[in-house]
Structures are given as structure tokens and as C-alpha cells.
Design an enzyme around this catalytic site. Structure first.
Site, PDB file in Angstrom:
ATOM      1  N   GLN A  84      56.407  72.681  44.027  1.00 14.36           N
ATOM      2  CA  GLN A  84      57.605  72.521  44.846  1.00 14.36           C
ATOM      3  C   GLN A  84      58.590  73.674  44.659  1.00 14.36           C
ATOM      4  O   GLN A  84      59.668  73.674  45.261  1.00 14.36           O
ATOM      5  CB  GLN A  84      58.283  71.199  44.496  1.00 14.36           C
ATOM      6  CG  GLN A  84      57.431  69.981  44.800  1.00 14.36           C
ATOM      7  CD  GLN A  84      58.046  68.688  44.281  1.00 14.36           C
ATOM      8  OE1 GLN A  84      59.127  68.667  43.711  1.00 14.36           O
ATOM      9  NE2 GLN A  84      57.340  67.582  44.495  1.00 14.36           N
ATOM     10  N   HIS A 150      60.363  68.870  41.294  1.00 19.33           N
ATOM     11  CA  HIS A 150      61.707  68.292  41.250  1.00 19.33           C
ATOM     12  C   HIS A 150      62.783  69.323  40.898  1.00 19.33           C
ATOM     13  O   HIS A 150      63.496  69.196  39.909  1.00 19.33           O
ATOM     14  CB  HIS A 150      61.740  67.109  40.281  1.00 19.33           C
ATOM     15  CG  HIS A 150      60.929  65.944  40.734  1.00 19.33           C
ATOM     16  ND1 HIS A 150      61.070  64.690  40.202  1.00 19.33           N
ATOM     17  CD2 HIS A 150      59.944  65.843  41.670  1.00 19.33           C
ATOM     18  CE1 HIS A 150      60.217  63.861  40.789  1.00 19.33           C
ATOM     19  NE2 HIS A 150      59.522  64.548  41.686  1.00 19.33           N
ATOM     20  N   GLU A 243      66.680  57.401  48.736  1.00 22.41           N
ATOM     21  CA  GLU A 243      68.053  56.903  48.809  1.00 22.41           C
ATOM     22  C   GLU A 243      68.975  57.838  49.582  1.00 22.41           C
ATOM     23  O   GLU A 243      68.758  59.046  49.635  1.00 22.41           O
ATOM     24  CB  GLU A 243      68.626  56.733  47.388  1.00 22.41           C
ATOM     25  CG  GLU A 243      67.902  55.710  46.542  1.00 22.41           C
ATOM     26  CD  GLU A 243      68.491  55.588  45.145  1.00 22.41           C
ATOM     27  OE1 GLU A 243      68.043  54.693  44.404  1.00 22.41           O
ATOM     28  OE2 GLU A 243      69.403  56.384  44.792  1.00 22.41           O
ATOM     29  N   TYR A 253      74.232  57.246  38.976  1.00 22.69           N
ATOM     30  CA  TYR A 253      73.467  56.692  40.088  1.00 22.69           C
ATOM     31  C   TYR A 253      72.130  56.075  39.672  1.00 22.69           C
ATOM     32  O   TYR A 253      71.306  55.750  40.520  1.00 22.69           O
ATOM     33  CB  TYR A 253      73.339  57.750  41.198  1.00 22.69           C
ATOM     34  CG  TYR A 253      74.699  57.932  41.835  1.00 22.69           C
ATOM     35  CD1 TYR A 253      75.068  57.197  42.948  1.00 22.69           C
ATOM     36  CD2 TYR A 253      75.657  58.737  41.227  1.00 22.69           C
ATOM     37  CE1 TYR A 253      76.349  57.290  43.478  1.00 22.69           C
ATOM     38  CE2 TYR A 253      76.940  58.841  41.746  1.00 22.69           C
ATOM     39  CZ  TYR A 253      77.281  58.105  42.870  1.00 22.69           C
ATOM     40  OH  TYR A 253      78.563  58.188  43.380  1.00 22.69           O
ATOM     41  N   TYR A 264      53.839  55.824  40.836  1.00 19.82           N
ATOM     42  CA  TYR A 264      52.746  56.190  41.726  1.00 19.82           C
ATOM     43  C   TYR A 264      51.487  55.427  41.308  1.00 19.82           C
ATOM     44  O   TYR A 264      51.113  55.398  40.135  1.00 19.82           O
ATOM     45  CB  TYR A 264      52.494  57.693  41.672  1.00 19.82           C
ATOM     46  CG  TYR A 264      53.666  58.492  42.202  1.00 19.82           C
ATOM     47  CD1 TYR A 264      53.969  58.480  43.560  1.00 19.82           C
ATOM     48  CD2 TYR A 264      54.460  59.240  41.354  1.00 19.82           C
ATOM     49  CE1 TYR A 264      55.047  59.190  44.066  1.00 19.82           C
ATOM     50  CE2 TYR A 264      55.540  59.967  41.838  1.00 19.82           C
ATOM     51  CZ  TYR A 264      55.831  59.941  43.196  1.00 19.82           C
ATOM     52  OH  TYR A 264      56.898  60.648  43.676  1.00 19.82           O
TER      53      TYR A 264
END
Length: 372
Positions: A84, A150, A243, A253, A264
Site C-alpha cells: 500500500q 496502513h 467508518e 476513536y 480477516y
């Protein structure tokens, strides 16, 4: 000779008017390809005179002019491209016409390349638009870890001139999102010179990094200012539990303590709870996950009054654009738009008031959405 049109009863005219309004509210916009041939484009920023600045995840930044994709700009720093990671978000400074400054974030490799983290940089676009000049690293996430996942990496310029940056938990370090001695799973807020604003919530708190604005996040790949100037963000859940949050100063949060998703392959995360005292609930969540990406509020009236003020969120997983209706701060309806034929990575409102979308594909496109 044709008969004259007969006057219609008032209730028939009202019904016709309401039908036309309903059609306008639910009509699909017409996609127009502005440019193609982009490799895994991640973000688009708007330059004067209708030009665009686009990042490609492998580490290239290009100017698009009149549908023509320019050569890669010189001066882009080395990125940890893979998984990513790579060259990710880009925004133009609010005073770009005067200072030619852009801000961009990327996965920054450590010396030797074994670890990496998310970094935020500033630079000036040269007058001939061939290179970045006066590069400065404003922020570097700590600590660097060996991960390809991430990174977060959405940038938002606030109305007071500070910069928000979303930071992922790096996947293997999710527990870090609950502690304040690191930048994993956080939103940070800094000045345009890299300084820490004095009113950040953890300034002066022992054991806390002063750049932190909010914490307990997983991986936010969408962020924008609402019309009232408040920061909103999307973040990826695990398997389920994507979210929408409104990250406020100093608030927690919840990730990975509370979540509406699961591991997963199945199985609870932590205690498998969705709420806990002292932790914020999302404004909205999706189960199953849509892989929420870029987001923007529509402030123009180019698509009619029914769309003005709506929130638009891209879906990487399903390849659509989600038009979200809000009322009293709550989601009341969602509408799937634009079967893009690929992963919708970014959505922005242009200076012309129209919506622009990037598809994250090997032959990615920049698409303009035209009103019906």
C-alpha cells in the site's frame, strides 16, 4: 387545426414538478474521461487555469494539461513503493497562485530501506512545471517499522492554515493506536513549517507526542473539511466496520478495542465489543466493508439543490462513488454512483464546482462527472 392545450388541475402540475425534482435528485452524473494511462493514481490537486497535479503510487507526480499527461516531475523524494506504500496524497496550498507550494505525503524509507513510515513534505512547483523545488520534510511518523500496509496519508489544510495528516496503525502495530508515545493510528496536526501548534491537545503532556490531534484510528484513506470547517475522515475497518468519523481534539476513536468489524477470515478482535466508555462512536459504519477511500463535501450547486451539502465517498472494493445524504449530523440515505470499472481512490470538488474521481488501476483514469 390542433386543439389548444387545456389547463391542468393544480394537483397534476404539482405532481409533475415533484417528479422532475425527484429525477434531478437521483439522476446519475455523466462520466467524462479527462486523462488516462496513469499508473495507480492516488490523489489529484487542482492548479490554476484548469490544470491538475496527480500522484502515482510507484513514486511519480505529473501535471495534466488539457487531457495530456506530462512527464514525471523531477525532485520527488525516494518512496518505499510496494504493498500500500508509495507516493500518496497531494494538495495545493490555499495560496498556491502566490507561492506555488504543494504538500504531499508518502511512505518514507529509512536508511537501508528495511523500515518505513508516513512522511509529509512541502515543495514549490517550478515555473516551467518540470520539477519540485525547495523540498522540506515537515513531519515523519515515529517509529518506522517493517510494513507495507496502513500508511493512512490524507492531508487537509484547515481554515487556520494548519495541516491535518491521517496516519495508519501499520497493521502489525494496531495496539499502538491506543498509546500516545507513537504516531501509529493517529491524526496529527502541524503548522505549514512543520511546527507544533500550541493548542494541540497533548502539548506538554508527559509521554505524549505533541503532534497528535486524535487517536484510536486504524487506517484513514479519506479526509476533508466539512462546509463549517470541521475535519471529517473515513477509515478502513478490518473485515467490516469501515467508518466515518469527525476527529475532535484529544478524543479516542477506539481501535482496536472497539470495532464493528472482525478479523480477516472471521473471529472477534480483542473483546469483540462495539462500545466502551471514553471511546467515540463512528458517525456511520459499513458492514460489509466498502474499503472507503477519498471523500469530499459538495458545496456547489452544479448538480442541483438536492446534492448540495452531500458527502461523497469512494469505494475501492466495489468501484463506486457513494453519495451520502445527511440530516442533523446523521446519515439518512446512500446512493451508489459511477460504475467506474475500477477502484475509486480519490474524489475532489474542482474550482469549477464539478466532482473529479481517480481510479486506482494500472491504467488509471481521471474522470470528471458532468450533471445529467
Amino acid at each position: 387545426m390542433k386543439d389548444k392545450l387545456k389547463p391542468q388541475p393544480w394537483h397534476v402540475l404539482v405532481a409533475c414538478l415533484l417528479a422532475s425534482v425527484a429525477f434531478a435528485a437521483n439522476a446519475a452524473p455523466l462520466p467524462e474521461v479527462v486523462a488516462s494511462g496513469l499508473e495507480r493514481p492516488w490523489a489529484v490537486a487542482f492548479l490554476p487555469d484548469g490544470r491538475f497535479l496527480v500522484t502515482e503510487r510507484p513514486g511519480r507526480m505529473r501535471v495534466i494539461d488539457g487531457g495530456k499527461v506530462g512527464a514525471p516531475l523531477a525532485g520527488v523524494p525516494a518512496v518505499a513503493a510496494g504493498g500500500q506504500g508509495g507516493l500518496l496524497d497531494v494538495v495545493a496550498d490555499s495560496a498556491f497562485a502566490r507561492n506555488r507550494t504543494v504538500y504531499f505525503c508518502f511512505s518514507e524509507p529509512a536508511t537501508g530501506g528495511l523500515t518505513n513510515s508516513t512522511a509529509l513534505a512541502s515543495a514549490q512547483l517550478s515555473e516551467d512545471e518540470s520539477r519540485l523545488e525547495n523540498l522540506k520534510i515537515l513531519f515523519s511518523q515515529k517509529p518506522k517499522v517493517a510494513s507495507r500496509s496502513h500508511f493512512g496519508c490524507r492531508i487537509v489544510e484547515a481554515r487556520d492554515g494548519t495541516l491535518f495528516l491521517t496516519l495508519g496503525d501499520r497493521f502489525s502495530r494496531k495496539e499502538d493506536a491506543q498509546t500516545l508515545d507513537n504516531h501509529h493510528g493517529k491524526v496529527v496536526r502541524i503548522g505549514k513549517d512543520g511546527s507544533v501548534p500550541k493548542d494541540n491537545p497533548f502539548v506538554g503532556k508527559p509521554g505524549a507526542l505533541p503532534e497528535i490531534w486524535s487517536y484510536g484510528h486504524r487506517n484513514s484513506q479519506g479526509a476533508t473539511l466539512a462546509p463549517d470547517g470541521v475535519l471529517w475522515m473515513t477509515e478502513h475497518g478490518p473485515q467490516g466496520g469501515d467508518e466515518i468519523n469527525i476527529p475532535q481534539a484529544g478524543r479516542n476513536y477506539g481501535w482496536p478495542v472497539i470495532t464493528y468489524g472482525e478479523n480477516y477470515g472471521g473471529g472477534k478482535i480483542g473483546d469483540g465489543i462495539t462500545a466502551k466508555e471514553g471511546m467515540e462512536q463512528p458517525l456511520h459504519y459499513w458492514v460489509p466493508s466498502i474499503a472507503a477511500s477519498g471523500m469530499v463535501f459538495l458545496t456547489s450547486d452544479r448538480y442541483g439543490a438536492a446534492w448540495k451539502g452531500n458527502l461523497f465517498v469512494g469505494s475501492l472494493k466495489f468501484g463506486y462513488l457513494d453519495r451520502i445524504e445527511l440530516k442533523d449530523g446523521k446519515v439518512v440515505a446512500e446512493h451508489k454512483l459511477l460504475d467506474a470499472g475500477g477502484r475509486v481512490r480519490d474524489v475532489r470538488q474542482g474550482p469549477d464546482g464539478l466532482l473529479y474521481v481517480l481510479t486506482d488501476e494500472s491504467n488509471g483514469q481521471l474522470i470528471r462527472l458532468l450533471p445529467e
